[in-house]
Design a protein around this motif. Structure first.
Motif, PDB file in Angstrom:
ATOM      1  N   SER A  51       0.832  -1.194   0.000  1.00 55.53           N
ATOM      2  CA  SER A  51       0.000   0.000   0.000  1.00 55.53           C
ATOM      3  C   SER A  51       0.874   1.254   0.000  1.00 55.53           C
ATOM      4  O   SER A  51       2.088   1.184   0.214  1.00 55.53           O
ATOM      5  N   ASP A  53       1.369   3.730   1.974  1.00 52.79           N
ATOM      6  CA  ASP A  53       2.156   4.091   3.155  1.00 52.79           C
ATOM      7  C   ASP A  53       3.385   3.189   3.283  1.00 52.79           C
ATOM      8  O   ASP A  53       4.440   3.619   3.747  1.00 52.79           O
TER       9      ASP A  53
ATOM     10  N   GLN B  83      -5.148  12.241   9.709  1.00 50.43           N
ATOM     11  CA  GLN B  83      -5.127  11.218   8.656  1.00 50.43           C
ATOM     12  C   GLN B  83      -4.132  11.584   7.551  1.00 50.43           C
ATOM     13  O   GLN B  83      -3.932  10.808   6.617  1.00 50.43           O
ATOM     14  N   LYS B 128       3.037  11.668   9.909  1.00 48.11           N
ATOM     15  CA  LYS B 128       1.723  12.318   9.880  1.00 48.11           C
ATOM     16  C   LYS B 128       1.894  13.750  10.372  1.00 48.11           C
ATOM     17  O   LYS B 128       2.821  14.052  11.139  1.00 48.11           O
TER      18      LYS B 128
ATOM     19  N   HIS C  70      -7.409  -5.968   5.186  1.00 50.21           N
ATOM     20  CA  HIS C  70      -6.798  -4.711   5.626  1.00 50.21           C
ATOM     21  C   HIS C  70      -7.434  -4.152   6.885  1.00 50.21           C
ATOM     22  O   HIS C  70      -6.911  -3.240   7.494  1.00 50.21           O
ATOM     23  N   ASN C  80      -9.296   3.939  12.002  1.00 47.47           N
ATOM     24  CA  ASN C  80      -8.141   4.310  11.188  1.00 47.47           C
ATOM     25  C   ASN C  80      -7.833   3.282  10.116  1.00 47.47           C
ATOM     26  O   ASN C  80      -7.309   3.636   9.059  1.00 47.47           O
ATOM     27  N   SER C  81      -8.153   2.009  10.383  1.00 44.08           N
ATOM     28  CA  SER C  81      -7.873   1.013   9.345  1.00 44.08           C
ATOM     29  C   SER C  81      -8.815   1.208   8.160  1.00 44.08           C
ATOM     30  O   SER C  81      -8.430   0.966   7.019  1.00 44.08           O
ATOM     31  N   GLU C  83      -9.894   4.151   7.205  1.00 43.59           N
ATOM     32  CA  GLU C  83      -9.298   5.288   6.497  1.00 43.59           C
ATOM     33  C   GLU C  83      -8.019   4.873   5.764  1.00 43.59           C
ATOM     34  O   GLU C  83      -7.704   5.405   4.710  1.00 43.59           O
ATOM     35  N   HIS C  84      -7.298   3.927   6.353  1.00 42.01           N
ATOM     36  CA  HIS C  84      -6.110   3.392   5.677  1.00 42.01           C
ATOM     37  C   HIS C  84      -6.519   2.738   4.351  1.00 42.01           C
ATOM     38  O   HIS C  84      -5.881   2.934   3.316  1.00 42.01           O
ATOM     39  N   ARG C  87      -7.295   5.441   1.845  1.00 42.47           N
ATOM     40  CA  ARG C  87      -6.224   6.344   1.437  1.00 42.47           C
ATOM     41  C   ARG C  87      -5.000   5.619   0.878  1.00 42.47           C
ATOM     42  O   ARG C  87      -4.350   6.118  -0.039  1.00 42.47           O
ATOM     43  N   ASN C  88      -4.638   4.474   1.463  1.00 39.85           N
ATOM     44  CA  ASN C  88      -3.353   3.869   1.137  1.00 39.85           C
ATOM     45  C   ASN C  88      -3.437   2.586   0.320  1.00 39.85           C
ATOM     46  O   ASN C  88      -2.571   2.317  -0.498  1.00 39.85           O
TER      47      ASN C  88
END
Lengths: 189, 274, 423
Positions: A51, A53, B83, B128, C70, C80-81, C83-84, C87-88
């Motif tokens: 991914s 990140d 985020q 971040k 994920h 947050n996962s 959102e991960h 986003r990622n």
């Protein structure tokens, strides 16, 4: 195969335009179904790749200014340990006097460092035998018979250039792709 | 038996609901609902349009950069953006060196290697964005017990979010004379009809000319509020442009697919009455 | 399969013959959805929604499996996962939006499927078992959807879990212990989130199993049709493939266009903004509303405002809410009219279109509005009608109704010409 069928069908049903057009529509509709399914499969497969990140951490920058001659640090790169060692002149001399041809994995110190920066040895801290982390980077750790690194799992000895000298490991400690961005800033990866 | 039981249950359910309805009507007459001041004075977000609106809309990176500047110079004093990493700023048009420089200028939390005490270090691209406060208690202590919310998802966490943020920032005004006493802003509160309960702990954060843009873009209150709303739309939905582009490709493909299957269906069913 | 003239599976290729003698899956498929399943020729487009529901479930299972790769089911990491993922993860935003809107589309399709069944009397003999399994699937879907909505651990996730599990505490004596057992604690927390994740992953496969039974049960008597007249001759039917495979293909295309339009251009339209705020046990949202597909049932729950003797209103509401779905299990025995299709039942048709459908729409509307004044009143009247419709009106009209003459056969209904009886 499809073209064979086409010929057979055409001869069987008489070569009428209508027949061919009808077949064309069915084939086109089915092909679109296939293409659509394949297109949907792309993100399903792609999501398993690294991914954003993780990829963003594929290269790191390390400030080596605080590593004094004779010292080493351990840092993490791509979730693996990396040893950065500031070699003493004696260690450099030690490493340089070995005849490269006699080594199991023949490489000179110069092959493994950057020109003009021969004192900076950057290697992965992963034994090339079975992947243990060798000792010798932290102060007080055993450095092995050749003054470099020593892997306690099966007794591989690495010299001051991180080359395998004794024990079961087949290859030298891996030197990752790295570059000096400035005199003290190393970019790994 | 089934039908008899059902009949009795049905009679009870429907009957009791009608009794309850009678009670409801009685209550509506005897205690008519009073319109609350919150309801009467609260305003829906202003109509505001962005370049990224609509099915063809794309983010305007110049605007997002201006919005980031407003965030960094004003909002970031109290609001986190947890985020978002510095590296994400490359998506709004900053190049690698600029991202590095922005990160380096920020102090991110770390640990002193010698003492283990909390410390800070200059940021790197993968960090971040640091929070202005160490934790919620610190944030409340510094803000008269109000908690400045994280802004990463703010425009998705409110109805009509981008317009809401814009309206809130530009919506501070004098307290109306006819506002009931109990709804007047108390100590440390500020009247803003776009906020759910009319009184917000945040003082008007933006004023004309507060931030200066390098390219000389307009920096009146409305322009800056619009820029920062656009920026926060991006922080909440960074993949929007990509999403819409993929959507169009998928739609066009599916329309052709449906047309072809329809023709195929017509061919197959030709001659079959149904 | 159910009719004497159905085509028999005759594998041509030696490999297929070899397979047929050992593991006859191709034969199974042929008889289920291929040329071996003879289907009434007069299906309208409403009959597409069964297949579409199957597609919708597969979309959910496939996107769900990859999202679970994920997702992090810890209360500190869940939000947050997600959102991960957004986003990622490569294409993660697409997978997550498809899963999120896929749930809504699954319910849209299933609701149309249910209404088609209600209107055309698909629940009647000999298809009661198909209906019972269908209602079971619906219940499982509701449980799965609820637990899935908890997983992102936003404000609505948390407070939805709080409210829904609160239903159980209305049950006398065992209620509160039961609620604590379901949650594994006194309020939604780590234990609840982890088990909801586990069950949310499991239940879709249970649904898949019940769907197989649902289709199996359907293939015993064969499909119904809009006239409700049973299949009599070969002329009444067409093989499923290619006729209905091609028709389902068109339906699938239209469905996917709608799905893609929402997923890519208005992905948050059907969601609630509060779920983009991380769960906070100390702050309740101004209005707790469930996902849209629960609104009618939520309105029934809140319609009970007056205690009945010793039964508190809250318990009545909970019983009524579950009862509103449970009564569907009895539907085949409540509606005793021998005529299946609403097309030939003038009285039934009036109550269906001017009673049942509006009452459910009103309940849905009231379910999302605040529980006050006029909305409570509207939901009380609509809920009263809902129960009366199934429990009182249907049994009565099926006795007194004068139905319209049925066509002799499907073919006659289609062609408008009586089929001459072949001696």
């Amino acid at each position: 195969m499809a073209s064979d069928n086409q010929v057979v069908m055409d001869t069987e049903s008489g070569v009428e335009d209508g027949v061919r057009r009808r077949d064309f529509i069915h084939i086109a509709a089915l092909s679109f179904t296939g293409v659509g399914a394949a297109a949907v499969a792309l993100p399903l497969v792609g999501q398993m790749g690294a991914s954003a990140d993780v990829l963003a951490q594929a290269s790191i920058e390390v400030d080596v200014a605080s590593i004094e001659t004779g010292q080493a640090i351990k840092t993490m790169w791509r979730k693996q340990p990396v040893f950065i060692r500031n070699l003493t002149p004696a260690e450099i001399a030690d490493a340089s006097k070995v005849a490269v041809g006699t080594l199991r994995d023949p490489q000179s110190l110069a092959d493994r460092t950057k020109p003009g920066k021969e004192n900076w040895l950057v290697t992965l801290g992963v034994c090339t035998h079975l992947g243990c982390v060798p000792l010798g980077a932290a102060s007080g750790e055993v450095k092995g018979e050749f003054g470099g690194y020593f892997c306690p799992c099966h007794g591989s000895h690495y010299d001051t250039a991180g080359r395998i000298r004794k024990g079961p490991a087949p290859l030298n400690l891996v030197v990752p792709e790295f570059a000096f961005l400035s005199d003290t800033l190393v970019k790994i990866g | 038996m089934v039908r008899l039981g059902a009949f009795l249950i049905g009679l009870f359910m429907a009957g009791w609901l009608m009794v309850s309805a009678g009670v409801t009507v009685f209550e509506m007459i005897t205690e008519p609902a009073v319109e609350t001041a919150e309801h009467k004075f609260h305003k829906h977000p202003k109509a505001v349009s962005f370049k990224h609106d609509g099915p063809f809309g794309k983010y305007d990176t110049a605007q997002l950069q201006r919005g980031y500047k407003v965030y960094a110079e004003v909002c970031a004093a109290c609001h986190s953006l947890n985020q978002i990493a510095f590296r994400n700023l490359a998506e709004i048009g900053y190049n690698e060196d600029e991202v590095k420089a922005i990160a380096k200028a920020a102090q991110v939390p770390s640990i002193n290697a010698d003492t283990g005490e909390p410390a800070t270090r200059p940021g790197i691209a993968t960090d971040k964005l640091p929070s202005p406060y160490a934790n919620e208690t610190a944030a409340r202590a510094a803000n008269n017990n109000a908690l400045p919310p994280d802004l990463s998802l703010m425009t998705k966490a409110r109805h009509n979010g981008p317009a809401y943020v814009y309206s809130l920032l530009t919506g501070y005004q004098k307290v109306p004379a006819d506002l009931p006493k109990e709804n007047r802003p108390g100590q440390g509160l500020h009247y803003n009809p776009y906020f759910a309960n009319l009184n917000i702990a945040m003082a008007a954060p933006l004023a004309d000319g507060q931030v200066t843009f390098d390219d000389g873009s307009k920096n009146d209150l409305k322009s800056m509020a619009k820029d920062v709303s656009a920026f926060l739309t991006w922080t909440a939905e960074p993949k929007m442009t990509q999403r819409k582009a993929t959507g169009w490709a998928a739609l066009i493909f599916l329309i052709i697919f449906t047309g072809l299957t329809f023709l195929s269906y017509r061919q197959i069913w030709a001659g079959q009455k149904h | 399969m159910s009719v004497a003239w159905a085509n028999e599976y005759k594998p041509q290729h030696p490999l297929m013959q070899w397979m047929d003698e050992r593991l006859p899956i191709p034969r199974l498929m042929y008889n289920a959805i291929g040329g071996g399943y003879e289907v009434p020729r007069n299906f309208n487009w409403f009959y597409n929604f069964g297949v579409l529901a199957g597609v919708a479930l597969m979309v959910q299972i496939i996107t769900g499996i990859v999202l679970a790769m994920h997702y992090n089911s810890s209360i500190d990491g869940a939000f947050n996962s997600v959102e991960h993922i957004m986003r990622n993860v490569n294409g993660g935003w697409f997978l997550r939006y498809a899963h999120m809107n896929g749930a809504s589309f699954f319910f849209i399709v299933v609701y149309i499927h249910i209404f088609r069944g209600l209107y055309y009397g698909s629940y009647k003999a000999p298809r009661e078992m198909v209906w019972l399994l269908g209602v079971t699937i619906f219940l499982l879907m509701m449980a799965t959807g609820f637990m899935g909505y908890v997983l992102p651990w936003g404000q609505m996730s948390f407070w939805g879990a709080q409210v829904i599990t609160g239903f159980f505490s209305a049950i006398p004596v065992v209620g509160e212990p039961l609620r604590q057992w379901i949650l594994g604690g006194f309020a939604p927390d780590q234990a609840a989130l982890t088990r909801f994740f586990s069950l949310h992953y499991l239940l879709p496969f249970v649904i898949l199993g019940v769907i197989i039974l649902h289709v199996w049960a359907l293939h015993i008597p064969g499909s119904g049709n809009p006239t409700g007249v049973p299949v009599k001759t070969k002329e009444d039917t067409l093989p499923f493939h290619p006729y209905y495979t091609s028709k389902d293909g068109v339906g699938l295309g239209v469905y996917l266009i709608a799905f893609v339009a929402v997923t890519f251009f208005a992905p948050n339209m059907l969601g609630h903004p509060d779920n983009y705020i991380v769960a906070n046990p100390l702050s309740t949202p101004a209005h707790i509303v469930p996902e849209w597909y629960y609104w009618p049932f939520y309105a029934i729950l809140r319609a009970f405002t007056v205690d009945f003797l010793f039964i508190p209103a809250k318990l009545l509401g909970v019983l009524a809410m579950f009862g509103s779905i449970a009564l569907l299990f009895f539907l085949p025995w409540l509606d005793t009219s021998p005529v299946r299709s609403g097309n030939y039942r003038p009285l039934f048709k009036k109550f269906f279109w001017f009673g049942l459908v509006p009452s459910i729409v009103i309940l849905g509307y009231c379910g999302v509005m605040p529980a006050e004044g006029i909305y409570i009143l509207m939901s009380q009247i609509a809920a009263a009608y809902y129960f009366a419709h199934f429990l009182i009106i249907l049994p009565i009209i099926s006795r007194i109704e004068k139905t319209l003459p049925l066509p002799d056969s499907i073919t006659e209904a289609v062609t408008g010409k009586p089929v001459l009886a072949v001696a």
